[in-house]
Design an enzyme around this catalytic site. Sequence first.
Site, PDB file in Angstrom:
ATOM      1  N   GLU A  77       0.790  -1.214   0.000  1.00  0.00           N
ATOM      2  CA  GLU A  77       0.000   0.000   0.000  1.00  0.00           C
ATOM      3  C   GLU A  77       0.830   1.277   0.000  1.00  0.00           C
ATOM      4  O   GLU A  77       0.564   2.201  -0.755  1.00  0.00           O
ATOM      5  CB  GLU A  77      -0.822   0.001   1.282  1.00  0.00           C
ATOM      6  CG  GLU A  77      -2.266   0.155   1.064  1.00  0.00           C
ATOM      7  CD  GLU A  77      -2.930  -0.063   2.409  1.00  0.00           C
ATOM      8  OE1 GLU A  77      -3.102  -1.233   2.770  1.00  0.00           O
ATOM      9  OE2 GLU A  77      -3.209   0.917   3.089  1.00  0.00           O
ATOM     10  N   ASP A  78       1.817   1.335   0.859  1.00  0.00           N
ATOM     11  CA  ASP A  78       2.536   2.603   1.061  1.00  0.00           C
ATOM     12  C   ASP A  78       3.875   2.681   0.357  1.00  0.00           C
ATOM     13  O   ASP A  78       4.436   3.768   0.223  1.00  0.00           O
ATOM     14  CB  ASP A  78       2.762   2.846   2.564  1.00  0.00           C
ATOM     15  CG  ASP A  78       1.443   3.003   3.300  1.00  0.00           C
ATOM     16  OD1 ASP A  78       0.425   3.277   2.620  1.00  0.00           O
ATOM     17  OD2 ASP A  78       1.426   2.855   4.528  1.00  0.00           O
TER      18      ASP A  78
END
Length: 494
Positions: A77-78
């Site tokens: 995700e990041d």
Amino acid sequence: MRKRLNRLLKKIKEYNPKGDLELIEKAYEFAEIAHAGQKRLSGDPEMEHLMSVAEILAGLKLDSTSIAVAFLHDIIEDAGVSEEELMKEFGEEVTFLVNGVSKVGNLKLRGEKEEEFVENLRKMILVMAKDLRVVFVKLADRLNNLRTLQFLPKEKQFRIAKETLEIYAPLADRLQIGKLKGELEDLAFPYVYPDEYDELIIQTSTYLKKRDRDKDLKEAMKILQFGLKKEKIKAEIHGRPKHLYSLWRKLLRLEIDGDINKVHDLIAARILVNSVRDCYAALGVVHKIWKPLPQGGISDFIAQPKPNGYRSIHTKVFGPNGRILEVQIRTYEMHENAENGIAARWYYVEQKQKGISDERVEKGFFAPTEKMAWVKELIGWQKEVIDSQEFLESLKFDALAKRIYIFSPKGDVYDLPAGATPVDFAYAVHTDLGEAIDGAKVNGKMASLDTKLKNGDVVEIIDKKKNQPSQKWLEFVVTRTARREIEKFLRKRV
Ligand code: MN
């Protein structure tokens, strides 16, 4: 950070000598590069968060794969690392788990926060059916996020805290991870109910001062120590303050009506012993010193464990200075189970049977067992219920709400949501029984079909081959299974 990693590895080695420390170190290094320069809203580097999540999981004595996943859980995700890349570096198991905690990607949602939340939950539940470790990582992640919640915008604080109280804390409870449940609730509490929280703090602090409960507890512990020693029972005694959120919930109960003087387990003494036999021997000692309350004094959750598996003996006694005191008695193993849940069970299995194959620990132990029928039920709904609002409601109500346990005349136990009726019970036993209901006996007496059952009730269904489910039943059944089967039956008949 390196020092912290070394401390972590040392700790893991202590409780899991066979642990794959290399895997953990590799995950740490991989994350350090992928998240380089990234900061959280608190100003801390991302690694600070990942390390904290890993430490929480090590506190639950989880296996090396889970700890490695802790370092990698935000990486898709990041940090934009792809699943393929993760697969190549860490293999299927780690990738499967990381994917389970990652948010749903490129799915087009109509901007609804709740819908997004539900879609992510659904995904986690699917992974959970095959591997419960995904929930541990998710809960540890949530716990660390709550600890730094003050840095987030106001409405985000409220949403995260509310989700925690409604979904994650009950999930921790059902998985019997008391340690996480209490802390998740207490951290979320002030964000969801700020005024009530402030009031409770004032109420408890003046109460504790006035009644000098601390002194009472210390005195009680000393007396217990002496009594147990005299009977040659080896025991450890601790004081246990009640979690704030669960105290507040208790104060809201009808019979307590906000009166803190009626809460008898505000502070409790806890006795830890080596064996079940010692538990009952210790109970004898306690009752020889102080008399139990005549009504509702003793709860034996060893003979009759709670639906989530919690075992312990609780007794409320007239303690020092005539003040009511709760004493909880359990073995060390029960204690570990109550605090760490399934994680602890894995730990004990490995401790007891040295030489247990890693494969069994890794593959078999973390799959939901038959005892966790509710996890399988969840998977069923998740396929069946398309509407996200409805899904969330069933999840909150059927799977995570307060449970009662109901007995068949033969003594089989059924785990049902509070408010369940004999019809819900019959359908929980079998659809055929549901469709043959003619009447019901509760604790040996005839009872109407819409009777709200109480914890511990014995229910006997009187069946008649030709009876038929009635439209009227839909007005009072509370479980999804009963409702669905009755509707199915009525549709077929038309
Ligand atoms: Mn995270």
